[in-house]
Scaffold this motif. Structure first.
Motif, PDB file in Angstrom:
ATOM      1  N   LYS A  23      53.682 -24.581  -6.100  1.00 37.83           N
ATOM      2  CA  LYS A  23      54.267 -25.246  -4.936  1.00 37.83           C
ATOM      3  C   LYS A  23      55.727 -25.622  -5.192  1.00 37.83           C
ATOM      4  N   GLN A  24      56.082 -25.742  -6.476  1.00 38.72           N
ATOM      5  CA  GLN A  24      57.482 -26.033  -6.832  1.00 38.72           C
ATOM      6  C   GLN A  24      58.263 -24.733  -7.073  1.00 38.72           C
ATOM      7  N   TYR A  25      57.660 -23.620  -6.705  1.00 37.69           N
ATOM      8  CA  TYR A  25      58.251 -22.274  -6.857  1.00 37.69           C
ATOM      9  C   TYR A  25      58.550 -21.921  -8.306  1.00 37.69           C
ATOM     10  N   ASN A  26      57.819 -22.503  -9.241  1.00 35.61           N
ATOM     11  CA  ASN A  26      57.968 -22.118 -10.644  1.00 35.61           C
ATOM     12  C   ASN A  26      56.805 -21.185 -10.990  1.00 35.61           C
ATOM     13  N   MET A  27      56.954 -19.904 -10.608  1.00 36.65           N
ATOM     14  CA  MET A  27      55.827 -18.974 -10.714  1.00 36.65           C
ATOM     15  C   MET A  27      55.455 -18.651 -12.150  1.00 36.65           C
ATOM     16  N   LYS A  28      56.457 -18.678 -13.023  1.00 33.82           N
ATOM     17  CA  LYS A  28      56.182 -18.351 -14.414  1.00 33.82           C
ATOM     18  C   LYS A  28      55.200 -19.370 -15.006  1.00 33.82           C
ATOM     19  N   SER A  29      55.493 -20.654 -14.850  1.00 30.98           N
ATOM     20  CA  SER A  29      54.597 -21.690 -15.365  1.00 30.98           C
ATOM     21  C   SER A  29      53.268 -21.692 -14.620  1.00 30.98           C
ATOM     22  N   ALA A  30      53.331 -21.425 -13.314  1.00 29.19           N
ATOM     23  CA  ALA A  30      52.100 -21.386 -12.521  1.00 29.19           C
ATOM     24  C   ALA A  30      51.132 -20.375 -13.117  1.00 29.19           C
ATOM     25  N   LYS A  31      51.659 -19.191 -13.458  1.00 32.62           N
ATOM     26  CA  LYS A  31      50.814 -18.144 -14.037  1.00 32.62           C
ATOM     27  C   LYS A  31      50.297 -18.548 -15.417  1.00 32.62           C
ATOM     28  N   GLU A  32      51.199 -19.125 -16.185  1.00 33.20           N
ATOM     29  CA  GLU A  32      50.830 -19.559 -17.535  1.00 33.20           C
ATOM     30  C   GLU A  32      49.611 -20.490 -17.500  1.00 33.20           C
ATOM     31  N   ALA A  84      44.162 -25.623 -13.591  1.00 32.72           N
ATOM     32  CA  ALA A  84      44.272 -24.966 -12.291  1.00 32.72           C
ATOM     33  C   ALA A  84      45.132 -25.821 -11.351  1.00 32.72           C
ATOM     34  N   ALA A  85      44.924 -27.144 -11.412  1.00 32.56           N
ATOM     35  CA  ALA A  85      45.706 -28.035 -10.552  1.00 32.56           C
ATOM     36  C   ALA A  85      47.173 -28.002 -10.950  1.00 32.56           C
ATOM     37  N   LYS A  86      47.400 -27.989 -12.247  1.00 28.13           N
ATOM     38  CA  LYS A  86      48.776 -27.964 -12.736  1.00 28.13           C
ATOM     39  C   LYS A  86      49.466 -26.657 -12.307  1.00 28.13           C
ATOM     40  N   VAL A 134      37.345 -21.719 -18.323  1.00 31.03           N
ATOM     41  CA  VAL A 134      36.202 -21.877 -17.404  1.00 31.03           C
ATOM     42  C   VAL A 134      34.966 -21.140 -17.919  1.00 31.03           C
ATOM     43  N   ASN A 135      33.819 -21.744 -17.748  1.00 32.32           N
ATOM     44  CA  ASN A 135      32.567 -21.144 -18.220  1.00 32.32           C
ATOM     45  C   ASN A 135      31.826 -20.369 -17.139  1.00 32.32           C
ATOM     46  N   ASN A 136      31.812 -20.990 -15.963  1.00 29.30           N
ATOM     47  CA  ASN A 136      31.017 -20.458 -14.869  1.00 29.30           C
ATOM     48  C   ASN A 136      31.627 -19.168 -14.300  1.00 29.30           C
ATOM     49  N   SER A 137      30.806 -18.147 -14.113  1.00 26.40           N
ATOM     50  CA  SER A 137      31.347 -16.836 -13.756  1.00 26.40           C
ATOM     51  C   SER A 137      31.920 -16.797 -12.340  1.00 26.40           C
ATOM     52  N   SER A 138      31.289 -17.472 -11.385  1.00 24.14           N
ATOM     53  CA  SER A 138      31.821 -17.399 -10.022  1.00 24.14           C
ATOM     54  C   SER A 138      33.130 -18.182  -9.910  1.00 24.14           C
ATOM     55  N   GLU A 139      33.240 -19.265 -10.677  1.00 24.63           N
ATOM     56  CA  GLU A 139      34.503 -20.014 -10.700  1.00 24.63           C
ATOM     57  C   GLU A 139      35.606 -19.157 -11.325  1.00 24.63           C
ATOM     58  N   LYS A 140      35.226 -18.442 -12.368  1.00 24.82           N
ATOM     59  CA  LYS A 140      36.176 -17.583 -13.069  1.00 24.82           C
ATOM     60  C   LYS A 140      36.709 -16.515 -12.119  1.00 24.82           C
ATOM     61  N   GLU A 141      35.794 -15.928 -11.370  1.00 26.04           N
ATOM     62  CA  GLU A 141      36.152 -14.898 -10.403  1.00 26.04           C
ATOM     63  C   GLU A 141      37.161 -15.439  -9.398  1.00 26.04           C
ATOM     64  N   TYR A 142      36.862 -16.664  -8.939  1.00 26.12           N
ATOM     65  CA  TYR A 142      37.705 -17.321  -7.949  1.00 26.12           C
ATOM     66  C   TYR A 142      39.125 -17.515  -8.487  1.00 26.12           C
ATOM     67  N   LEU A 143      39.223 -17.974  -9.726  1.00 24.18           N
ATOM     68  CA  LEU A 143      40.534 -18.214 -10.334  1.00 24.18           C
ATOM     69  C   LEU A 143      41.277 -16.899 -10.584  1.00 24.18           C
ATOM     70  N   GLN A 144      40.513 -15.886 -10.976  1.00 30.80           N
ATOM     71  CA  GLN A 144      41.105 -14.580 -11.238  1.00 30.80           C
ATOM     72  C   GLN A 144      41.737 -14.022  -9.967  1.00 30.80           C
ATOM     73  N   LYS A 145      41.030 -14.201  -8.874  1.00 30.48           N
ATOM     74  CA  LYS A 145      41.522 -13.731  -7.578  1.00 30.48           C
ATOM     75  C   LYS A 145      42.852 -14.424  -7.262  1.00 30.48           C
ATOM     76  N   LYS A 146      42.845 -15.710  -7.532  1.00 28.09           N
ATOM     77  CA  LYS A 146      44.028 -16.520  -7.278  1.00 28.09           C
ATOM     78  C   LYS A 146      45.210 -16.032  -8.132  1.00 28.09           C
ATOM     79  N   TYR A 147      44.894 -15.705  -9.381  1.00 32.08           N
ATOM     80  CA  TYR A 147      45.920 -15.254 -10.318  1.00 32.08           C
ATOM     81  C   TYR A 147      46.572 -13.968  -9.800  1.00 32.08           C
ATOM     82  N   ASN A 148      45.714 -13.074  -9.320  1.00 31.40           N
ATOM     83  CA  ASN A 148      46.232 -11.795  -8.843  1.00 31.40           C
ATOM     84  C   ASN A 148      47.136 -11.961  -7.622  1.00 31.40           C
ATOM     85  N   GLN A 149      46.920 -13.047  -6.893  1.00 33.48           N
ATOM     86  CA  GLN A 149      47.733 -13.276  -5.688  1.00 33.48           C
ATOM     87  C   GLN A 149      49.063 -13.965  -6.003  1.00 33.48           C
ATOM     88  N   LEU A 150      49.197 -14.491  -7.200  1.00 36.11           N
ATOM     89  CA  LEU A 150      50.423 -15.234  -7.543  1.00 36.11           C
ATOM     90  C   LEU A 150      51.637 -14.294  -7.666  1.00 36.11           C
TER      91      LEU A 150
END
Lengths: 410, 110
Positions: A376-385, A368-370, A394-410
């Motif tokens: 932030k370096q405007y490399n959206m393709k790798s960011a999504k990857e 997620a950090a990567k 990720v195992n935890n469901s609420s964390e997963k939800e959080y990351l999924q939301k982030k993915y949809n915003q990319l």
């Protein structure tokens, strides 16, 4: 009934009485002792239905004291011994063990037993919660989000190890004290973190674990021998974190991060107490990792808003912390901080130092950090990857939800 | 009201749970006391000695062997079954599988 006065009385008192009786009968009779103590609470819970005694705690202590003779009998001790307990000098000695100061002493002995370095680290936590804190197997399993069967096994292993290794029921002295104390603080730190970072939906469980860890840490601070600067630092750290505990949970029971928390609702008295403890903690030449972690927590609390956070200061603290106690999670945190202050090159250099597998179940944080860095370096393709890998790991469901939301915003 | 169910000792309740149960029983007792309807009651030890049949066969049983035992009773004064049923709604141990049996005390002509 004035519930407030006796909040958790049974739970706390159970640990006290088990400790005192263990001092009398020894660790090898822990089973019998725990049964006897449990029985006094069952009796109390029934006889108090009509009327709560004026001094509930004294009542419970007396009930436990009365069990001493029963336990002697259950252990088949010779009659002669039993007779001398009833009158002679033994009776006086036993009476004294039920004085408040001696109860505290016995509890410390139990804490040192539970946190003995020769026990398996995971067994220590379960055993401490059961024997020192009076949790039931069901409660431990709910608190640690672990199956009851597993907890039972851990408790069994801990008891067996105590017996086979002939672990002594005492407060270590001299040179070993420091290392034994480190092991105790580690367990208290883990219990606290289990509560603070719990994924449990139940806020009560979080509070229970955190306040229990704090209560036990206070026991260390009450005793002259164990009142060390790092114990003060640990307590300060717990105060600082606890001050935010209530604001960690949103209206829909979702976990809120530092950025989203309502800072006006942070508990000020705890912050003050933490500061006082910090004063005592810094009276030393050598700082422990608890000192630095407390300093970091304090720095977060000092900021009026998330944007006001002094990230450079926090980064400095992490640098020293990571030197003292190198951990991949510290590197990752530093990378995230660097992104916060827009120093992307430095962020990248931290990330490069990490072997992702070292993060074990928190490996998704690395990806997620990567992903963040690429975004932030405007490399959206790798960011999504990379975010995609994070979501898969990720195992935890609420964390997963959080990351999924982030993915949809990319 | 007669209370039937498992013995607390066999349920593995934690000290914390025992305390919260005690609080509920206390509140219930207070409520009946304030309503002025409580006439008495006792809690019973879980040990059982049972004598059965013409041969007067004696067995000593523990609560664990019987599963359901009478744990105690309250005597209350009320108009009818429905009124006591209303009171029994506050019995604290339904969630532990407990049962309340309402029986009327027989009053004989003098």
């Amino acid at each position: 009934m004035e519930n407030k006065d006796i909040d958790h009385l049974f739970r706390h008192h159970s640990g006290k009485m088990v400790a005192v009786l263990t001092r009398i009968f020894g660790l090898k009779h822990l089973d019998v002792i725990e049964d006897a103590v449990q029985d006094t609470f069952i009796k109390a819970s029934i006889s108090w239905r009509k009327e709560i005694p004026d001094y509930p705690e004294a009542w419970l202590t007396k009930a436990a004291k009365n069990r001493v003779v029963d336990i002697f009998r259950a252990l088949n001790t010779q009659r002669t011994h039993y007779a001398s307990i009833k009158s002679g000098t033994d009776a006086i000695a036993i009476n004294e063990l039920f004085l408040d100061s001696e109860i505290e002493d016995a509890q410390l002995r139990m804490i040192f037993t539970a946190c003995h370095p020769k026990l398996d680290p995971r067994d220590r936590i379960s055993f401490a919660l059961k024997t020192v804190s009076g949790f039931s197997i069901k409660e431990i399993s709910a608190a640690l989000l672990t199956k009851q069967e597993t907890i039972k096994k851990r408790l069994f292993r801990a008891r067996k190890a105590i017996k086979t290794l002939d672990i002594q029921f005492h407060i270590p002295r001299g040179r070993v004290l420091k290392s034994r104390l480190e092991s105790v603080m580690e367990v208290l730190y883990l219990i606290f973190n289990e509560g603070f970072h719990s994924n449990s939906k139940d806020q009560l469980i979080r509070e229970d674990l955190c306040s229990e860890a704090m209560r036990l840490c206070q026991l260390l601070l009450k005793n002259k021998a164990t009142r060390m600067p790092e114990a003060y630092a640990l307590f300060a750290l717990m105060c600082f974190h606890s001050a935010r505990l209530e604001t960690k949970i949103g209206a829909n029971n979702e976990i809120l991060d530092l950025k989203q928390q309502d800072r006006n609702r942070w508990h000020f008295p705890l912050i003050e107490l933490g500061n006082t403890m910090m004063y005592k903690a810094v009276d030393t030449e050598m700082f422990s990792c608890y000192h630095y972690e407390a300093a970091i927590a304090a720095e977060h609390l000092r900021a009026k808003s998330f944007e006001d956070t002094d990230w450079n200061k926090i980064l400095q603290w992490y640098e020293v912390l990571n030197k003292l106690q190198p951990m991949p999670i510290h590197l990752l945190t530093m990378a995230v901080i660097c992104m916060q202050i827009k120093n992307l090159d430095k962020a990248e250099s931290y990330i490069e130092q990490i072997t992702p597998e070292d993060l074990e179940q928190r490996i998704y944080l690395y990806y997620a950090a990567k992903s963040d860095l690429y975004a932030k370096q405007y490399n959206m393709k790798s960011a999504k990857e990379y975010l995609d890998i994070a979501i898969k790991k990720v195992n935890n469901s609420s964390e997963k939800e959080y990351l999924q939301k982030k993915y949809n915003q990319l | 009201m007669i209370f039937i169910g498992a013995d607390y000792a066999d349920l593995g309740l934690s000290p914390e749970e025992l305390q919260s149960r005690m609080g509920k029983w206390f509140a219930w007792g207070q409520k009946m006391e304030q309503a002025g309807i409580l006439r008495g009651g006792e809690a019973l030890h879980p040990q059982i000695r049972r004598i059965v049949g013409e041969n007067r066969t004696v067995t000593d049983l523990t609560s664990a062997e019987v599963k359901e035992i009478v744990g105690g009773y309250y005597t209350v004064e009320a108009k009818d079954f429905d009124a006591v049923e209303e009171i029994a709604k506050d019995f604290p141990d339904y969630d532990l599988g407990g049962t309340v049996e309402i029986r009327e005390i027989m009053v004989f002509d003098k």
